[in-house]
Motif scaffolding. Sequence first.
Motif, PDB file in Angstrom:
ATOM      1  N   LEU A   1      50.865  42.248  41.325  1.00 49.79           N
ATOM      2  CA  LEU A   1      50.440  43.575  41.756  1.00 49.79           C
ATOM      3  C   LEU A   1      50.100  44.449  40.551  1.00 49.79           C
ATOM      4  O   LEU A   1      50.697  44.301  39.474  1.00 49.79           O
ATOM      5  CB  LEU A   1      51.555  44.258  42.555  1.00 49.79           C
ATOM      6  CG  LEU A   1      51.972  43.579  43.859  1.00 49.79           C
ATOM      7  CD1 LEU A   1      53.333  44.097  44.321  1.00 49.79           C
ATOM      8  CD2 LEU A   1      50.926  43.804  44.943  1.00 49.79           C
ATOM      9  N   ILE A   2      49.176  45.368  40.739  1.00 52.45           N
ATOM     10  CA  ILE A   2      48.911  46.365  39.707  1.00 52.45           C
ATOM     11  C   ILE A   2      50.012  47.421  39.769  1.00 52.45           C
ATOM     12  O   ILE A   2      50.830  47.442  40.695  1.00 52.45           O
ATOM     13  CB  ILE A   2      47.523  47.022  39.896  1.00 52.45           C
ATOM     14  CG1 ILE A   2      47.439  47.769  41.243  1.00 52.45           C
ATOM     15  CG2 ILE A   2      46.415  45.983  39.796  1.00 52.45           C
ATOM     16  CD1 ILE A   2      46.148  48.544  41.444  1.00 52.45           C
TER      17      ILE A   2
ATOM     18  N   ASN B   1      43.786  46.751  48.435  1.00 58.97           N
ATOM     19  CA  ASN B   1      43.955  45.715  47.428  1.00 58.97           C
ATOM     20  C   ASN B   1      44.753  46.128  46.181  1.00 58.97           C
ATOM     21  O   ASN B   1      44.158  46.442  45.140  1.00 58.97           O
ATOM     22  CB  ASN B   1      42.602  45.162  46.974  1.00 58.97           C
ATOM     23  CG  ASN B   1      42.771  44.019  45.981  1.00 58.97           C
ATOM     24  OD1 ASN B   1      43.822  43.371  45.919  1.00 58.97           O
ATOM     25  ND2 ASN B   1      41.740  43.782  45.192  1.00 58.97           N
ATOM     26  N   PRO B   2      46.079  46.080  46.239  1.00 54.02           N
ATOM     27  CA  PRO B   2      46.886  46.395  45.056  1.00 54.02           C
ATOM     28  C   PRO B   2      47.145  45.166  44.170  1.00 54.02           C
ATOM     29  O   PRO B   2      47.973  45.233  43.255  1.00 54.02           O
ATOM     30  CB  PRO B   2      48.200  46.878  45.682  1.00 54.02           C
ATOM     31  CG  PRO B   2      48.321  46.035  46.913  1.00 54.02           C
ATOM     32  CD  PRO B   2      46.917  45.823  47.426  1.00 54.02           C
ATOM     33  N   PHE B   3      46.440  44.064  44.420  1.00 55.17           N
ATOM     34  CA  PHE B   3      46.690  42.813  43.698  1.00 55.17           C
ATOM     35  C   PHE B   3      45.753  42.639  42.503  1.00 55.17           C
ATOM     36  O   PHE B   3      44.593  43.065  42.535  1.00 55.17           O
ATOM     37  CB  PHE B   3      46.515  41.608  44.628  1.00 55.17           C
ATOM     38  CG  PHE B   3      47.553  41.510  45.702  1.00 55.17           C
ATOM     39  CD1 PHE B   3      48.742  40.824  45.485  1.00 55.17           C
ATOM     40  CD2 PHE B   3      47.350  42.109  46.939  1.00 55.17           C
ATOM     41  CE1 PHE B   3      49.709  40.737  46.479  1.00 55.17           C
ATOM     42  CE2 PHE B   3      48.307  42.021  47.936  1.00 55.17           C
ATOM     43  CZ  PHE B   3      49.488  41.342  47.700  1.00 55.17           C
ATOM     44  N   THR B   4      46.254  42.007  41.465  1.00 53.59           N
ATOM     45  CA  THR B   4      45.401  41.542  40.374  1.00 53.59           C
ATOM     46  C   THR B   4      44.688  40.265  40.841  1.00 53.59           C
ATOM     47  O   THR B   4      45.056  39.678  41.862  1.00 53.59           O
ATOM     48  CB  THR B   4      46.241  41.212  39.128  1.00 53.59           C
ATOM     49  OG1 THR B   4      47.144  40.125  39.454  1.00 53.59           O
ATOM     50  CG2 THR B   4      47.062  42.419  38.673  1.00 53.59           C
ATOM     51  N   GLY B   5      43.692  39.832  40.069  1.00 51.87           N
ATOM     52  CA  GLY B   5      43.049  38.569  40.400  1.00 51.87           C
ATOM     53  C   GLY B   5      44.028  37.409  40.312  1.00 51.87           C
ATOM     54  O   GLY B   5      44.030  36.511  41.159  1.00 51.87           O
ATOM     55  N   SER B   6      44.885  37.445  39.292  1.00 53.36           N
ATOM     56  CA  SER B   6      45.912  36.405  39.140  1.00 53.36           C
ATOM     57  C   SER B   6      46.857  36.408  40.331  1.00 53.36           C
ATOM     58  O   SER B   6      47.286  35.352  40.811  1.00 53.36           O
ATOM     59  CB  SER B   6      46.708  36.627  37.850  1.00 53.36           C
ATOM     60  OG  SER B   6      45.861  36.703  36.737  1.00 53.36           O
ATOM     61  N   GLY B   7      47.185  37.621  40.801  1.00 59.11           N
ATOM     62  CA  GLY B   7      48.074  37.749  41.947  1.00 59.11           C
ATOM     63  C   GLY B   7      47.459  37.175  43.210  1.00 59.11           C
ATOM     64  O   GLY B   7      48.116  36.467  43.984  1.00 59.11           O
TER      65      GLY B   7
ATOM     66  N   SER C   1      38.588  37.829  39.127  1.00 58.61           N
ATOM     67  CA  SER C   1      38.544  38.855  38.074  1.00 58.61           C
ATOM     68  C   SER C   1      39.960  39.343  37.787  1.00 58.61           C
ATOM     69  O   SER C   1      40.887  39.078  38.560  1.00 58.61           O
ATOM     70  CB  SER C   1      37.660  40.029  38.504  1.00 58.61           C
ATOM     71  OG  SER C   1      38.158  40.621  39.691  1.00 58.61           O
ATOM     72  N   ASP C   2      40.124  40.052  36.681  1.00 61.33           N
ATOM     73  CA  ASP C   2      41.434  40.578  36.285  1.00 61.33           C
ATOM     74  C   ASP C   2      42.472  39.468  36.195  1.00 61.33           C
ATOM     75  O   ASP C   2      43.554  39.535  36.778  1.00 61.33           O
ATOM     76  CB  ASP C   2      41.890  41.671  37.257  1.00 61.33           C
ATOM     77  CG  ASP C   2      43.116  42.450  36.760  1.00 61.33           C
ATOM     78  OD1 ASP C   2      43.421  42.353  35.548  1.00 61.33           O
ATOM     79  OD2 ASP C   2      43.760  43.131  37.580  1.00 61.33           O
ATOM     80  N   LEU C   3      42.126  38.420  35.442  1.00 63.80           N
ATOM     81  CA  LEU C   3      43.024  37.289  35.245  1.00 63.80           C
ATOM     82  C   LEU C   3      43.715  37.449  33.894  1.00 63.80           C
ATOM     83  O   LEU C   3      43.103  37.309  32.845  1.00 63.80           O
ATOM     84  CB  LEU C   3      42.243  35.963  35.280  1.00 63.80           C
ATOM     85  CG  LEU C   3      41.432  35.688  36.547  1.00 63.80           C
ATOM     86  CD1 LEU C   3      40.610  34.419  36.377  1.00 63.80           C
ATOM     87  CD2 LEU C   3      42.341  35.571  37.759  1.00 63.80           C
TER      88      LEU C   3
END
Length: 339
Positions: free
Chosen positions: A60-61, A82-88, A271-273
């Motif tokens: 999560l961000i 969408n509070p998630f990162t790409g990795s999340g 994205s945002d990995l």
Amino acid sequence: MSQSTGVDLFMKQFKYFKSNKPQPSLNSVISVDITTSEVKLLECNTNYKCEDNLTQCLGLINKNKWKTYSFVQHPGLMLIRNPFTGSGQRYWIKRCLERYPKKPNKINIDIEIDNLDDWWRECHKSMECDKKLLKKLRWTTLGYHHNWNTKAYSEENKTPFPEDLSELSSVVAQYLGFAKFRAEAAIVNYYHKNSTLSAHTDHSEVNLDAPLFSFSFGQSAIFLIGGREKYIEPSAILLKSGDIVVMSKEARLCYHAVPKILPEYHQPWNSDLSELDFNKMPSFMYISNPKETIEAMNENIENDKWSEFENYIKESRININVRQVLNEKQISLADENFS
């Protein structure tokens, strides 16, 4: 079956959005990304103290950047954009495909294939993916297993609830002010491009005051929500990958459905990995092996290990529906002295 006209307005809207010929207009579909009088931005539990590295471990961000919306026509309905990162997103998609369908959890294919202990591995045991078996998975149940015939839960039909999903649900619940929420059951739904989910209400739980949390990943969807009767015309809401829908209070027992899956062009799971690296491990309520969770999160950054899951999610949608079954002080379904 409108009180005045005898029309089932929910089914009418469901059929409209489900149609492929002709394709429905999306002009009436509510998107929280577009300013409208039907949606309001909420200020949530600012007193909730949550370590940044805890939210990061769950993909999560920072919670201060979350955007949460309410819907004027549907009291108790909320959406966290969408509070998630790409990795999340990659982590939770992978968990829903590789881990959650494993035994002792239950899947819809159990009635057709005996002793399918590891669906994902079975799909990929040869050089070429078994696409027929891959598309057969429609649902997985976790914790208290929903009985699709009786619509009831039982202590005999229960397995341990995933620690990571308990942790995620707890963070989201506390952020929204539901401090006493306990994740005790979940249904993971798997949708393909022509999949739908018909109109229904969720009323099997003993505790109907506790909220219901719905996590979406992969392709987008139209979500219909109406009232407690089908004659009430529903609203159509656009759900994107990473969105969290919360049904509480009045919305908890309303009819809802998914009439259509839509393409997710932006693919936020790519994205945002970023790799997790902590000097100080966060304090978890449920996760007993934090190192394992962090390693699993970091593993998803490597595209060669992600490619099989990418092939699935670029054509599918996954929804994790989490609920509390018992009342606050109840320790089992057999416990009647919980007041």
